[in-house]
Design an enzyme around this catalytic site. Structure first.
Site, PDB file in Angstrom:
ATOM      1  N   GLY A 138       7.846   9.601 -19.788  1.00  0.00           N
ATOM      2  CA  GLY A 138       6.802   9.604 -18.772  1.00  0.00           C
ATOM      3  C   GLY A 138       6.882   8.370 -17.888  1.00  0.00           C
ATOM      4  CB  THR A 139       8.831   5.235 -18.207  1.00  0.00           C
ATOM      5  OG1 THR A 139       8.435   5.210 -19.576  1.00  0.00           O
ATOM      6  CG2 THR A 139       8.740   3.849 -17.610  1.00  0.00           C
TER       7      THR A 139
ATOM      8  CG  HIS B 127      -3.651   5.178  -7.515  1.00  0.00           C
ATOM      9  ND1 HIS B 127      -3.374   5.812  -6.335  1.00  0.00           N
ATOM     10  CD2 HIS B 127      -3.222   6.006  -8.492  1.00  0.00           C
ATOM     11  CE1 HIS B 127      -2.794   6.980  -6.593  1.00  0.00           C
ATOM     12  NE2 HIS B 127      -2.686   7.129  -7.896  1.00  0.00           N
TER      13      HIS B 127
ATOM     14  N   GLY C 134       3.460   7.637  -5.952  1.00  0.00           N
ATOM     15  CA  GLY C 134       4.687   8.435  -5.889  1.00  0.00           C
ATOM     16  C   GLY C 134       4.388   9.907  -5.647  1.00  0.00           C
ATOM     17  CB  THR C 135       1.636  12.094  -6.874  1.00  0.00           C
ATOM     18  OG1 THR C 135       1.944  11.750  -8.224  1.00  0.00           O
ATOM     19  CG2 THR C 135       1.267  13.552  -6.782  1.00  0.00           C
TER      20      THR C 135
ATOM     21  N   GLY D  15       6.485   1.602 -26.004  1.00  0.00           N
ATOM     22  CA  GLY D  15       5.853   0.998 -24.838  1.00  0.00           C
ATOM     23  C   GLY D  15       4.604   0.212 -25.196  1.00  0.00           C
TER      24      GLY D  15
ATOM     25  CE  LYS E 239       0.252   4.128  -7.755  1.00  0.00           C
ATOM     26  NZ  LYS E 239       1.587   4.031  -8.377  1.00  0.00           N
TER      27      LYS E 239
END
Lengths: 277, 277
Positions: free
Chosen positions: B103-104, B162, B171-172, B10, B166
């Site tokens: 982690g993506t 954030h 998503g959290t 990445g 972003k």
């Protein structure tokens, strides 16, 4: 649905008064005109919202209960009395087979539970009757058991604000600290910051004026050692309404259990009430 | 203990860079001088803390990986690439039997899981690598399943801040809203208040200046209809350190699994990493 007869013990105490006031206007219940009280109480009766309650002291309660039971052949008792009365009251209820909801804290809790377990009288016993707080505590307990050490190295800060009359540290805060310790954040319950000053409560905590005399606000803050993460949990309760609602739910739960007498379990907690289908 | 070889894919992306920087100074790891990257990347190499990485594009990776595997006979890959690369990368890893920590976020998650489950290559896949957040989400999931409707009638407010780059909602935060809905608080994810303005972040949220460019702060507030109760949960993450630590824990976890090849399970999440004895 038939109304459930309830006897609210602990008048003229504040919490018992709140329960009585709400019970009188609640269609599910028929509030009985008697209340067990302490020997030191001088009044013989108390009137709440035009309803007169006879205050029944320990020295006469054994004979009085016979007449009450003749008048109301089935009822559930709500106990918001005094920590020093917890164990003797539980004994009295079980000996007279009076199902009860015990919201009073203190006393010898293990003895309390044993007395109920050995009896044929069902009871809901909980040091905190607020369902949402009980649910939150269950969450914390789950996390503590499932992920011990998750917050290893984190710094914990706990502060709680209650009405000026409350002398001891919040029992809920102490229980929470136990979970946080299991989660790896070292913290001594003696370090809980207790706020009892009405001025600080109004100005810094912004607690509404009408609830300075009756509230329980709690904040738990976890900070990572390198400052990269902060987790914070708050539960702020104003007044007593949340406890009334939970207590009455416990009464209804108990009534359901009484209608299913095949169940051999006698001792219930608010977790059981929460899990009611 | 022998060092674990890790290939960080990445680069030159920001998160991959952070992982590389931390990996280089971490005694547990030997960072390999290769990184899978996107076809559109023009640079052939990138230097991080005096270590030079060869950037390997999709069109050459099939032959390149043969040589890499000759040079490092065992290694674990960390994937912080691009949402569009998630599924093709997972296929590449499993076909070449390279254990990986993914982690993506994004991509087709179900397909991703299926590919790993059907393969002989173990992987840890998690949209969030911060152990404490994962633990907190597990708590919420437990509560939602155990006490559905506990916060019936409560009003929910959700706000998240954030870094300006972003574009989408956290998503959290969306996952959390799902739990709160189960708990009885009606809330539409479209009502999540997104803060992306650096000035508001500094002045109102008091986010430290050095973390305006990389942070994730979340607040969930539940209020009782009569205002008698407020519950609030916060998780504020500054920078990327917490994700590095979780990702590296996942690598160590995977290494342990590789050393016990009798285990037929291949797909792991951060919950498995948390539950590591």
């Amino acid at each position: 649905m038939e109304k459930i007869n309830i006897m609210i013990n602990g008048l003229p105490g504040n919490v018992a008064k709140t329960m009585a006031r709400s019970g009188i206007t609640d269609n599910r219940f028929n509030v009985m005109p008697f209340s067990l009280t302490g020997q030191e109480i001088e009044d013989k009766t108390i009137t709440i919202d035009q309803m007169r309650f006879e205050l029944v002291k320990p020295d006469v309660r054994d004979e009085k209960i016979i007449r009450i039971k003749r008048q109301f052949n089935s009822f559930i008792t709500i106990d918001y009395t005094h920590p020093t009365a917890v164990n003797s009251n539980a004994l009295f209820y079980t000996q007279n087979q009076i199902p009860f909801v015990m919201g009073t804290t203190g006393g010898n809790r293990e003895q309390l539970e044993q007395v109920v377990k050995k009896s044929s009288t069902p009871a809901v016993i909980a040091p905190n009757m607020a369902k949402q707080i009980v649910g939150f505590q269950a969450m914390m307990e789950y996390a503590a058991n499932t992920f011990p050490g998750l917050f290893e190295g984190y710094t914990l800060q706990v502060s709680e604000s209650h009405q000026n009359g409350k002398a001891d540290t919040s029992g809920t805060a102490k229980a929470m600290v136990g979970y946080f310790n299991q989660l790896g954040a070292n913290f001594d319950v003696n370090k809980i910051q207790m706020v009892r000053d009405p001025e600080v409560q109004r100005k810094e905590w912004k607690i509404p004026k009408e609830h300075i005399a009756g509230h329980g606000w709690h904040t738990y803050t976890l900070t990572a050692p390198d400052g990269s993460a902060l987790f914070e949990f708050k539960h702020n309760i104003n007044g007593r309404d949340i406890y009334v609602s939970g207590t009455f739910d416990a009464v209804v739960f108990l009534m359901e259990k009484l209608n299913k007498p095949d169940d051999s379990k006698k001792l219930y907690t608010m977790i059981d009430v929460l899990n009611r289908p």
